[in-house]
Each structure stands twice: as C-alpha cells, then as structure tokens.
Design an enzyme around this catalytic site. Structure first.
Site, PDB file in Angstrom:
ATOM      1  CD  GLU A 151      -2.672   1.331   0.130  1.00 52.56           C
ATOM      2  OE1 GLU A 151      -3.465   0.438  -0.179  1.00 52.56           O
ATOM      3  OE2 GLU A 151      -2.524   2.376  -0.551  1.00 52.56           O
ATOM      4  CG  PHE A 152       2.804   2.481  -2.738  1.00 49.18           C
ATOM      5  CD1 PHE A 152       4.131   2.496  -2.327  1.00 49.18           C
ATOM      6  CD2 PHE A 152       2.355   1.401  -3.475  1.00 49.18           C
ATOM      7  CE1 PHE A 152       4.988   1.456  -2.653  1.00 49.18           C
ATOM      8  CE2 PHE A 152       3.205   0.347  -3.808  1.00 49.18           C
ATOM      9  CZ  PHE A 152       4.528   0.380  -3.393  1.00 49.18           C
ATOM     10  CE  LYS A 206       4.755   1.158   2.236  1.00 44.68           C
ATOM     11  NZ  LYS A 206       4.026   2.360   1.880  1.00 44.68           N
ATOM     12  CG  ASN A 210       7.462   4.106   2.982  1.00 45.87           C
ATOM     13  OD1 ASN A 210       6.979   4.766   2.056  1.00 45.87           O
ATOM     14  ND2 ASN A 210       6.721   3.568   3.923  1.00 45.87           N
ATOM     15  CG  PHE A 251       8.635  13.546   0.000  1.00 48.34           C
ATOM     16  CD1 PHE A 251       7.420  13.438  -0.651  1.00 48.34           C
ATOM     17  CD2 PHE A 251       8.771  12.946   1.230  1.00 48.34           C
ATOM     18  CE1 PHE A 251       6.362  12.753  -0.091  1.00 48.34           C
ATOM     19  CE2 PHE A 251       7.724  12.250   1.807  1.00 48.34           C
ATOM     20  CZ  PHE A 251       6.521  12.149   1.145  1.00 48.34           C
ATOM     21  N   GLY A 255      11.600  20.667   7.651  1.00 47.11           N
ATOM     22  CA  GLY A 255      10.736  20.656   8.833  1.00 47.11           C
ATOM     23  C   GLY A 255      11.439  20.037  10.017  1.00 47.11           C
ATOM     24  CB  CYS A 262       4.779   4.622   7.128  1.00 42.84           C
ATOM     25  SG  CYS A 262       3.140   3.883   7.047  1.00 42.84           S
ATOM     26  CE  LYS A 322       0.268  12.586   5.906  1.00 42.02           C
ATOM     27  NZ  LYS A 322       0.664  12.145   4.589  1.00 42.02           N
TER      28      LYS A 322
HETATM   29  P1  NAD Z   1      -3.589   0.342  12.138  1.00 48.18           P
HETATM   30  O1  NAD Z   1      -2.897   0.052  13.412  1.00 48.18           O
HETATM   31  O2  NAD Z   1      -4.271   1.659  11.934  1.00 48.18           O
HETATM   32  O3  NAD Z   1      -4.671  -0.785  11.849  1.00 48.18           O
HETATM   33  C1  NAD Z   1      -4.424  -2.147  11.995  1.00 48.18           C
HETATM   34  C2  NAD Z   1      -5.710  -2.811  12.442  1.00 48.18           C
HETATM   35  O4  NAD Z   1      -5.544  -4.228  12.374  1.00 48.18           O
HETATM   36  C3  NAD Z   1      -6.116  -2.495  13.872  1.00 48.18           C
HETATM   37  O5  NAD Z   1      -7.419  -1.953  13.899  1.00 48.18           O
HETATM   38  C4  NAD Z   1      -6.064  -3.865  14.571  1.00 48.18           C
HETATM   39  O6  NAD Z   1      -7.029  -4.019  15.573  1.00 48.18           O
HETATM   40  C5  NAD Z   1      -6.305  -4.816  13.420  1.00 48.18           C
HETATM   41  N1  NAD Z   1      -5.832  -6.185  13.643  1.00 48.18           N
HETATM   42  C6  NAD Z   1      -4.618  -6.588  14.078  1.00 48.18           C
HETATM   43  N2  NAD Z   1      -4.574  -7.938  14.124  1.00 48.18           N
HETATM   44  C7  NAD Z   1      -5.794  -8.384  13.719  1.00 48.18           C
HETATM   45  C8  NAD Z   1      -6.364  -9.666  13.534  1.00 48.18           C
HETATM   46  N3  NAD Z   1      -5.675 -10.791  13.774  1.00 48.18           N
HETATM   47  N4  NAD Z   1      -7.635  -9.738  13.115  1.00 48.18           N
HETATM   48  C9  NAD Z   1      -8.358  -8.641  12.861  1.00 48.18           C
HETATM   49  N5  NAD Z   1      -7.859  -7.389  13.005  1.00 48.18           N
HETATM   50  C10 NAD Z   1      -6.594  -7.253  13.417  1.00 48.18           C
HETATM   51  O7  NAD Z   1      -2.478   0.125  10.997  1.00 48.18           O
HETATM   52  P2  NAD Z   1      -2.390   0.881   9.589  1.00 48.18           P
HETATM   53  O8  NAD Z   1      -1.805   2.228   9.754  1.00 48.18           O
HETATM   54  O9  NAD Z   1      -3.661   0.704   8.880  1.00 48.18           O
HETATM   55  O10 NAD Z   1      -1.259  -0.006   8.883  1.00 48.18           O
HETATM   56  C11 NAD Z   1      -1.493  -1.327   8.458  1.00 48.18           C
HETATM   57  C12 NAD Z   1      -0.325  -1.787   7.602  1.00 48.18           C
HETATM   58  O11 NAD Z   1      -0.262  -0.983   6.421  1.00 48.18           O
HETATM   59  C13 NAD Z   1       1.038  -1.639   8.275  1.00 48.18           C
HETATM   60  O12 NAD Z   1       1.867  -2.684   7.888  1.00 48.18           O
HETATM   61  C14 NAD Z   1       1.563  -0.334   7.716  1.00 48.18           C
HETATM   62  O13 NAD Z   1       2.970  -0.274   7.702  1.00 48.18           O
HETATM   63  C15 NAD Z   1       1.024  -0.376   6.304  1.00 48.18           C
HETATM   64  N6  NAD Z   1       0.841   0.942   5.695  1.00 48.18           N
HETATM   65  C16 NAD Z   1       0.332   1.966   6.407  1.00 48.18           C
HETATM   66  C17 NAD Z   1       0.148   3.203   5.798  1.00 48.18           C
HETATM   67  C18 NAD Z   1      -0.400   4.361   6.578  1.00 48.18           C
HETATM   68  O14 NAD Z   1      -0.348   5.483   6.065  1.00 48.18           O
HETATM   69  N7  NAD Z   1      -0.919   4.156   7.782  1.00 48.18           N
HETATM   70  C19 NAD Z   1       0.476   3.380   4.450  1.00 48.18           C
HETATM   71  C20 NAD Z   1       0.977   2.293   3.738  1.00 48.18           C
HETATM   72  C21 NAD Z   1       1.154   1.076   4.367  1.00 48.18           C
END
Ligand code: NAD
Length: 432
Positions: A151-152, A206, A210, A251, A255, A262, A322
C-alpha cells in the site's frame, strides 16, 4: 468480487470503503470489537478527508459490512486482504510480524474455494513465503495463493490516493493470482498503472520507496541547516533543485524531521533486513540516526527562544504527525513535546483533529486548548509543529495581543514571516 479485509485501521478502512465504491462486496474485519461496533453503528473510527460520506453511502448500499468474526469475513471471499499493523519491535527495531502471523493462522481455518490472500501490510522480504507456510500448516487442503500488494497511500489523502494510485504493485507467483488482482482493480481501467513483479521484489519496493522518501526529507533538512548558516534560503534552493526532473519537487519541504506510523518503522525495518543479509546501508542508517536527533534539536530551539525564563509557558500548534490526519503515532510534535517536558515548562496545545489521539499518548502532562488563540494566551513562545493549513490564516495581530512575549518558532514555515516581523514578532523558521 467478494473481498474480506483483515484490519480496519488507516489502510484497511479506506481500502474497504474504496473497494466497495468500485462495486465489490466488502467485509471489513477487526479484532477490536468496539471499533466494529462503532462502524456498524455508522460511526467512523478515524479521520480522513472525504472518507465519511463514502463510508455511509457504501454501508447503506450493503456493499460494505463490518465484523469481528473472522469466519464471516473470510468464508466466501475471492480475495482476503491483510491490512494489520507491522510496528517496530521495541528492542530489535525489526518489523514485528505477530499480527500478520496471527491473522494468517486465523484466516487459514475459514478459506473456502480458491482464494487469493493479498498482503497490504508492509512486511519484510520473505513474508509471502511465511504466510503461505502458515496457511498450509493450519489448513493443508486450502486452495490459495499469497500475493504481495503493498500500500502506498498517504494519510490525509487516503481516499484521493485510493482512487488515483501512482502505481499498483503486485507480487504474484501464479497467473491465477495475477488475474484475480487485475479483476479487483478492473474498474480503474487504464488508470491502474499495474506492475507485476516477483513477490520478493514487491515486498522490497515498499521499503525501498519509503526509505528513499525518508532520505529525501533528511537531505533537505540538512540543506536547511546549511542555509541557516550560509545565508541561503532553503525554499529557493529546493525550488531550484526540484525543477530538475531527475530530482523532482516533492518531498523537499524542510521541517522538524519525518515521523508517522510508516517512515520511522520502515527505515528501521529496512536497516535490520540489510544487516540480516550482510548488506551495508549507510545512507538509511545515517538518516535514521540524524532524524531521531533532529526532534531533540528542534526542542532545543524552542527552549532557546525562552532562554532564562523560569517555568516558561509554551504554546504548541499541531500534534498530528502531519496535517490532514488525527494520527499521532511517532509524530515529530509528540517527540518534541516529550523532549520539552524533560524541562520545567508548561505546554498548552491545540490541533484541529488530533487532540483525542494525542491525549492517549501524553495525557494530562500538557494542557489542551479549544483553538490556537486559547493555546497562545499568556505564552512566552508559540511553536508551530504540524503543517495544518488552518494555521496559515491565523490572525497574527490577535495572537500578539494574547501572548505574553511575541515569539514564534515555526518549524513548518507556515506562518507569514514578513507579516509576523512587521507586527513585532521575534519569528524563527527553518532554513532561512
Ligand atoms: P492500524 O494500526 O491503523 O490498523 C491495523 C488494524 O488491524 C487495527 O485496527 C487492529 O485491531 C487490526 N488487527 C490486528 N490484528 C488483527 C487480527 N488478527 N484480526 C483482525 N484485526 C486485526 O495500521 P495501519 O496504519 O492501517 O497499517 C497497516 C499496515 O499498512 C502496516 O503494515 C503499515 O505499515 C502499512 N501501511 C500503512 C500506511 C499508513 O499510512 N498508515 C500506508 C501504507 C502502508
């Protein structure tokens, strides 16, 4: 298609809403029952621009459903998307894979028919193999493929980015799995920019992306330090650099250092992976070390602005990592606040969206204001820590009448520095 999404956080929820809007039947699964209860009750659990309307629309249509029962979400799915957290391990700084492994074990029990398990969580190289092995062990007769689908999206722009992806990277080891992912994004037509690569390449893309963006931020921050000493203006430098299409203009905003859920964890995970494979990654290691130090240096700038004052009162504008999000995970603002709190200071903070999430992290160690003007009341210095565009239009003359001392440390270069100086503020920015 029928899609189950495991994890309803900053990635899972916008992805679920977006896929439902594309016409798929989506079930969002989360282990946190309260979150699911809120979502079922029509209460959105995080802030993202434009998400709420689409969430209500698709929930009302029945294409978007929520459950904490893994079986309900997985049993009929053509594609199960993993979007669980992969935080930094507190000691080793590697990506902690416990949520991915647990989700793989749980989903394995409920697979029926051919299913693609697509991993959107950011995971170390080889995780596809591990997830495949776990599912095979738990359910030897399951018919499935594991795909890397990184995911990006950018927080604050999650909805925009879902519908306008720069690229969709797919690491699939079989034609059947590639075809399923093509079908998933078919409604995008030519807009999808899909790139099919080896699963291990996809997992690496990915982290490589990053880490590169983190280094770009670190680079312009070091240039800002240089400009402060040399009399150049970092914005003019960045603009001149950015016109070179090989460099690109994005970028290059100086700041207080990068943060968020991430970049810090992904740069650390990349450095750990490189060590594991015996590969030197000195650029990434230096970026991590200097970016960590930068937050402390920024706190020192604020303290210097109130030098000599006993128990100074510091007004803080911005808590989220941010603008455009309520996410405070690894927020530079929170790290600067923690560094400030090691001294005898009083902090009153305001953020348009992130007060609740911040309160979970620092509690009553700081005060919370209803708006920027209340935060500034009687302050000895005002520090701008998050680039909320709302702050750009603050009435500086009003701020000046409220503050005890007219001093601003603007770590986002957001306020109108000429206007502030004209009004008699002692105003410090970054890199000029
Ligand atoms: P988050 O912590 O906001 O959400 C994760 C969710 O998964 C939580 O609600 C948690 O309760 C749930 N969860 C965990 N284990 C579970 C299970 N066994 N069954 C059901 N639910 C479960 O995390 P996020 O920010 O959404 O990130 C998720 C992934 O995506 C990470 O690996 C992150 O690095 C990647 N990512 C995040 C972003 C971003 O901007 N946040 C962007 C790209 C990639």
């Amino acid at each position: 298609m029928k899609v189950g999404i495991i994890g309803t956080g900053y990635v899972g929820l916008p992805t679920g809403v977006g896929l439902a809007e594309l016409g798929h039947e989506v079930v969002c699964i989360d282990a946190i029952k309260e979150k699911i209860a809120d979502l079922k009750a029509g209460k959105i659990t995080l802030f993202e621009d434009g998400l709420e309307d689409l969430f209500h629309k698709n929930a009302a249509s029945g294409r978007l459903r929520f459950t904490s029962d893994m079986k309900e979400g997985v049993k009929d799915a053509d594609i199960v998307i993993l979007a669980v957290g992969t935080p930094s391990h507190p000691v080793t700084k590697e990506a902690d894979m416990k949520y991915v492994h647990a989700a793989a074990r749980e989903l394995a029990l409920h697979l029926t028919g051919y299913t693609v398990v697509a991993n959107k969580s950011t995971v170390p190289v080889g995780t596809g193999d591990e997830v495949e092995k776990i599912i095979r062990e738990v359910n030897p007769s399951a018919d499935f493929d594991v795909v890397s689908l990184p995911e990006f999206l950018r927080e604050g722009f999650a909805v925009h980015d879902f519908f306008n992806p720069d690229r969709i990277i797919v690491g699939a080891n079989t034609e059947k799995a590639s075809a399923a992912i093509k079908e998933l994004y078919k409604p995008f037509g030519d807009k999808a920019h899909m790139l099919f690569v080896k699963r291990r390449s996809s997992e690496t893309i990915k982290y490589a992306s990053n880490a590169f963006l983190a280094m770009k931020i670190h680079y312009i921050n070091e240039m800002a330090n240089f400009c402060e000493k040399s009399g150049a203006d970092v914005y003019e430098v960045a603009k001149g650099m950015g016109l070179d299409t090989r460099i690109g203009a994005k970028f290059l905003n100086p700041g207080p250092g990068y943060g968020g859920s991430c970049f810090p964890k992904d740069t650390n995970a990349m450095a750990c992976m490189a060590k594991k494979y015996g590969v030197e990654m000195s650029l990434i290691e230096t970026t991590i070390r200097r970016n960590d130090a930068r937050k402390v240096e920024m706190a020192e700038r604020i303290l210097k602005a109130v030098d000599g004052k006993a128990k100074p009162k510091i007004a803080v504008l911005g808590l989220a990592f941010k603008g455009g999000t309520d996410d405070c995970r690894e927020s530079p603002a929170m790290e600067i606040i923690n560094a400030l709190l090691k001294h005898d200071v009083t902090i009153t903070a305001y953020d348009p969206k992130a007060m609740k999430t911040a309160e979970k992290l620092v509690g009553n160690r700081i005060n919370y204001a209803a708006d920027a003007y209340e935060a500034a009341k009687d302050a000895d210095v005002l520090a701008v820590l998050t680039e909320w565009s709302d702050f750009k239009s603050l009435d500086l003359a009003k701020l000046k009448t409220l503050m005890k001392v007219p001093k601003i440390v603007d770590l986002r270069n957001l306020l109108n520095v000429n206007e502030a100086k004209r009004l008699g503020f002692d105003c410090q920015g970054i890199g000029r």
